[in-house]
Design an enzyme around this catalytic site. Structure first.
Site, mmCIF file in Angstrom:
data_model
loop_
_atom_site.group_PDB
_atom_site.id
_atom_site.type_symbol
_atom_site.label_atom_id
_atom_site.label_comp_id
_atom_site.label_asym_id
_atom_site.label_seq_id
_atom_site.Cartn_x
_atom_site.Cartn_y
_atom_site.Cartn_z
ATOM 1 N N ASP A 207 0.866 -1.192 0.000
ATOM 2 C CA ASP A 207 0.000 0.000 0.000
ATOM 3 C C ASP A 207 0.889 1.223 0.000
ATOM 4 O O ASP A 207 2.051 1.146 0.433
ATOM 5 C CB ASP A 207 -0.924 0.003 1.235
ATOM 6 C CG ASP A 207 -2.119 0.927 1.045
ATOM 7 O OD1 ASP A 207 -1.914 2.141 0.801
ATOM 8 O OD2 ASP A 207 -3.260 0.458 1.125
ATOM 9 N N ARG B 242 -11.640 -3.469 -9.095
ATOM 10 C CA ARG B 242 -12.097 -3.015 -10.410
ATOM 11 C C ARG B 242 -11.407 -3.853 -11.481
ATOM 12 O O ARG B 242 -10.200 -4.146 -11.381
ATOM 13 C CB ARG B 242 -11.769 -1.527 -10.633
ATOM 14 C CG ARG B 242 -12.675 -0.553 -9.868
ATOM 15 C CD ARG B 242 -14.109 -0.531 -10.394
ATOM 16 N NE ARG B 242 -14.967 0.397 -9.655
ATOM 17 C CZ ARG B 242 -15.716 0.080 -8.612
ATOM 18 N NH1 ARG B 242 -15.737 -1.154 -8.160
ATOM 19 N NH2 ARG B 242 -16.481 0.998 -8.027
ATOM 20 N N ASP C 150 -15.138 -10.345 -9.095
ATOM 21 C CA ASP C 150 -16.492 -9.777 -9.060
ATOM 22 C C ASP C 150 -16.608 -8.670 -10.099
ATOM 23 O O ASP C 150 -17.656 -8.051 -10.225
ATOM 24 C CB ASP C 150 -16.752 -9.209 -7.654
ATOM 25 C CG ASP C 150 -18.216 -8.797 -7.447
ATOM 26 O OD1 ASP C 150 -19.095 -9.562 -7.892
ATOM 27 O OD2 ASP C 150 -18.462 -7.734 -6.853
ATOM 28 N N GLU D 256 -16.729 -4.086 -18.166
ATOM 29 C CA GLU D 256 -18.054 -4.567 -17.738
ATOM 30 C C GLU D 256 -19.185 -3.591 -18.086
ATOM 31 O O GLU D 256 -20.344 -3.991 -18.170
ATOM 32 C CB GLU D 256 -18.059 -4.854 -16.233
ATOM 33 C CG GLU D 256 -17.859 -3.629 -15.351
ATOM 34 C CD GLU D 256 -17.831 -3.961 -13.852
ATOM 35 O OE1 GLU D 256 -17.088 -4.866 -13.450
ATOM 36 O OE2 GLU D 256 -18.577 -3.293 -13.096
ATOM 37 N N HIS E 99 -20.409 -8.301 -10.310
ATOM 38 C CA HIS E 99 -20.252 -7.079 -9.506
ATOM 39 C C HIS E 99 -21.350 -7.008 -8.443
ATOM 40 O O HIS E 99 -22.090 -6.038 -8.362
ATOM 41 C CB HIS E 99 -20.273 -5.834 -10.406
ATOM 42 C CG HIS E 99 -19.580 -4.657 -9.799
ATOM 43 N ND1 HIS E 99 -18.871 -3.755 -10.531
ATOM 44 C CD2 HIS E 99 -19.487 -4.228 -8.500
ATOM 45 C CE1 HIS E 99 -18.377 -2.820 -9.736
ATOM 46 N NE2 HIS E 99 -18.744 -3.092 -8.488
HETATM 47 P P1 NAI Z 1 -9.899 2.559 0.330
HETATM 48 O O1 NAI Z 1 -9.708 3.881 -0.325
HETATM 49 O O2 NAI Z 1 -10.343 2.510 1.738
HETATM 50 O O3 NAI Z 1 -8.534 1.705 0.220
HETATM 51 C C1 NAI Z 1 -7.766 1.644 -0.928
HETATM 52 C C2 NAI Z 1 -6.309 1.470 -0.516
HETATM 53 O O4 NAI Z 1 -5.537 1.330 -1.717
HETATM 54 C C3 NAI Z 1 -5.760 2.678 0.249
HETATM 55 O O5 NAI Z 1 -5.176 2.244 1.455
HETATM 56 C C4 NAI Z 1 -4.731 3.294 -0.705
HETATM 57 O O6 NAI Z 1 -3.630 3.862 -0.056
HETATM 58 C C5 NAI Z 1 -4.312 2.067 -1.522
HETATM 59 N N1 NAI Z 1 -3.764 2.423 -2.830
HETATM 60 C C6 NAI Z 1 -4.234 3.331 -3.725
HETATM 61 N N2 NAI Z 1 -3.429 3.360 -4.805
HETATM 62 C C7 NAI Z 1 -2.442 2.458 -4.596
HETATM 63 C C8 NAI Z 1 -1.322 2.037 -5.350
HETATM 64 N N3 NAI Z 1 -1.038 2.566 -6.540
HETATM 65 N N4 NAI Z 1 -0.514 1.079 -4.814
HETATM 66 C C9 NAI Z 1 -0.779 0.547 -3.608
HETATM 67 N N5 NAI Z 1 -1.841 0.911 -2.844
HETATM 68 C C10 NAI Z 1 -2.660 1.845 -3.334
HETATM 69 O O7 NAI Z 1 -10.885 1.758 -0.606
HETATM 70 P P2 NAI Z 1 -11.828 0.523 -0.210
HETATM 71 O O8 NAI Z 1 -13.089 1.024 0.384
HETATM 72 O O9 NAI Z 1 -11.033 -0.485 0.523
HETATM 73 O O10 NAI Z 1 -12.203 -0.015 -1.666
HETATM 74 C C11 NAI Z 1 -11.217 -0.463 -2.570
HETATM 75 C C12 NAI Z 1 -11.852 -0.581 -3.935
HETATM 76 O O11 NAI Z 1 -12.795 -1.645 -3.931
HETATM 77 C C13 NAI Z 1 -12.718 0.647 -4.339
HETATM 78 O O12 NAI Z 1 -11.945 1.680 -4.870
HETATM 79 C C14 NAI Z 1 -13.645 0.065 -5.356
HETATM 80 O O13 NAI Z 1 -13.049 0.183 -6.629
HETATM 81 C C15 NAI Z 1 -13.738 -1.407 -4.961
HETATM 82 N N6 NAI Z 1 -15.081 -1.752 -4.466
HETATM 83 C C16 NAI Z 1 -15.735 -2.782 -5.084
HETATM 84 C C17 NAI Z 1 -17.007 -3.133 -4.696
HETATM 85 C C18 NAI Z 1 -17.726 -4.281 -5.329
HETATM 86 O O14 NAI Z 1 -18.950 -4.319 -5.255
HETATM 87 N N7 NAI Z 1 -17.039 -5.221 -5.950
HETATM 88 C C19 NAI Z 1 -17.708 -2.370 -3.645
HETATM 89 C C20 NAI Z 1 -16.881 -1.373 -2.992
HETATM 90 C C21 NAI Z 1 -15.631 -1.067 -3.420
#
Ligand code: NAI
Length: 335
Positions: free
Chosen positions: A173, A234, A258, A263, A295
């Site tokens: 991260d 994603r 998922d 998509e 999804h």
């Molecule tokens: P979050 O923002 O809480 O955590 C994302 C983490 O990724 C952060 O700690 C950030 O520092 C890290 N990060 C960002 N860019 C990075 C990189 N280049 N290298 C390493 N680490 C990096 O997000 P959360 O809530 O955990 O969600 C993550 C993703 O899950 C969302 O952005 C969304 O795309 C996806 N999601 C999918 C869902 C689904 O239904 N399948 C539902 C909710 C979220």
């Protein structure tokens, strides 16, 4: 406030109406937002959109012209919104970041276990009264090295769950979570090292310029033979064409996902009569070592209640001129 909800799904209506308590004047449409449907927003102060909606620069400019001032997302991910353009033209945008990250983490575990233990194949077999075990050899999670890519809201819950399974946990991260390091023996390493050492890799970063196609052939080549990849973040974080090659060669034992790279326009629709034209998706689905769900990780009673309440909370804040904790500020996103 007058709100137009795009991409309304039947299962969302009850929670949205309940959370609103007739406060805001809400119109629901099933159309997805894009440059042609943006005109539907005329006369509305705000719109609510979903992850498949197109809120790119051109669309935002149309919305602004029509008098829309606020956009509230019914998703945590906001890669479909040009936050920079929104900020430039004075459109305020908020997401639903905290809606049940547990539900997404649980779905990640569901996918992994179902793939590893061949549950879908077993279920299909049993329905045909075939109780043979020959094709059902699985593998366990206990004792494995798991690489969690992104230890934000969802990833940090996964760290706890994998710790409970008895796994060794590596993570990558931009920011290190010291609580996780101390409590769950988590070790932060670089992405390449994580890929070299992990038996299971879970993708939990947002889709950004930096993470687009983050998982491509050069990373796949570094990975252990027979690694299992899980993606509930994603689709476009993974280079699908490269992935299909390594799934076919057997280098990667399985892909549970998922989400899918392109998509949009396919997911959230019933294409069972018309079929689909995306040959790459067809190829992916046809592979025996792929498990793909549409999804659906956010489709739980709990997450839907929470996202509806957050949607109304965001509107309330804007209407009452209060600061909104979910507002996405372009400058802070760059940090
Ligand atoms: P979050 O923002 O809480 O955590 C994302 C983490 O990724 C952060 O700690 C950030 O520092 C890290 N990060 C960002 N860019 C990075 C990189 N280049 N290298 C390493 N680490 C990096 O997000 P959360 O809530 O955990 O969600 C993550 C993703 O899950 C969302 O952005 C969304 O795309 C996806 N999601 C999918 C869902 C689904 O239904 N399948 C539902 C909710 C979220």
């Amino acid at each position: 406030m007058k709100l137009l909800v795009y991409s309304t799904k039947e299962f969302e209506l009850e929670n949205l109406k309940k959370a609103n308590r007739n406060k805001h004047r809400i119109t629901y449409v099933t159309d997805a937002l894009d440059s042609t449907t943006a005109t539907l927003a005329a006369g509305h102060d705000a719109i609510s959109i979903f992850s498949g909606d197109d809120a790119s620069m051109v669309v935002l400019e149309i919305l602004k012209e029509l008098g829309v001032q606020y956009i509230t997302l019914r998703s945590a991910g906001y890669n479909n919104v040009s936050i920079e353009s929104a900020k430039r033209i004075g459109l305020r945008v908020a997401n639903a970041p905290d809606y049940s990250p547990h539900d997404i983490a649980e779905h990640t575990i569901c996918l992994l276990l179902a793939l590893n233990r061949k549950l879908i194949r077993a279920h299909t077999q049993v329905q045909h009264y075939n109780f043979l075990l020959n094709d059902l050899m699985g593998s366990n999670v206990y004792g494995k090295t798991v690489g969690v890519v992104g230890t934000g809201r969802i990833g940090s819950i996964l760290v706890k769950l994998f710790h409970a399974f008895g796994c060794n946990i590596l993570a990558c991260d931009l920011a290190h979570n010291h609580f996780l390091e101390n409590q769950y023996d988590l070790e932060y390493v670089g992405l390449k090292e994580l890929c070299k050492k992990s038996d299971i890799i879970s993708i939990n970063v947002p889709l950004t310029h930096d993470t687009h196609h983050m998982f491509n052939m050069s990373l796949f080549e570094l990975m252990k033979e027979q690694v299992v990849l899980v993606n509930t973040a994603r689709g476009a974080i993974v280079h699908t064409k490269d992935l299909i090659k390594v799934l076919k060669s057997g280098k990667i034992a399985g892909y549970a996902t998922d989400v899918y790279e392109t998509e949009k326009g396919i997911f959230f629709k019933d294409n069972s009569i018309t079929g689909i034209e995306d040959e790459q998706l067809k190829a992916l689905i046809a592979l025996p070592n792929v498990l793909l769900t549409p999804h659906q990780a956010f489709v739980t009673q709990e997450a839907q209640k929470s996202v509806a309440e957050t949607t109304i909370y965001n509107l309330d804040c804007w209407e009452e001129n209060r600061s909104c904790k979910n507002e996405l500020d372009y400058e802070s996103l760059l940090l």
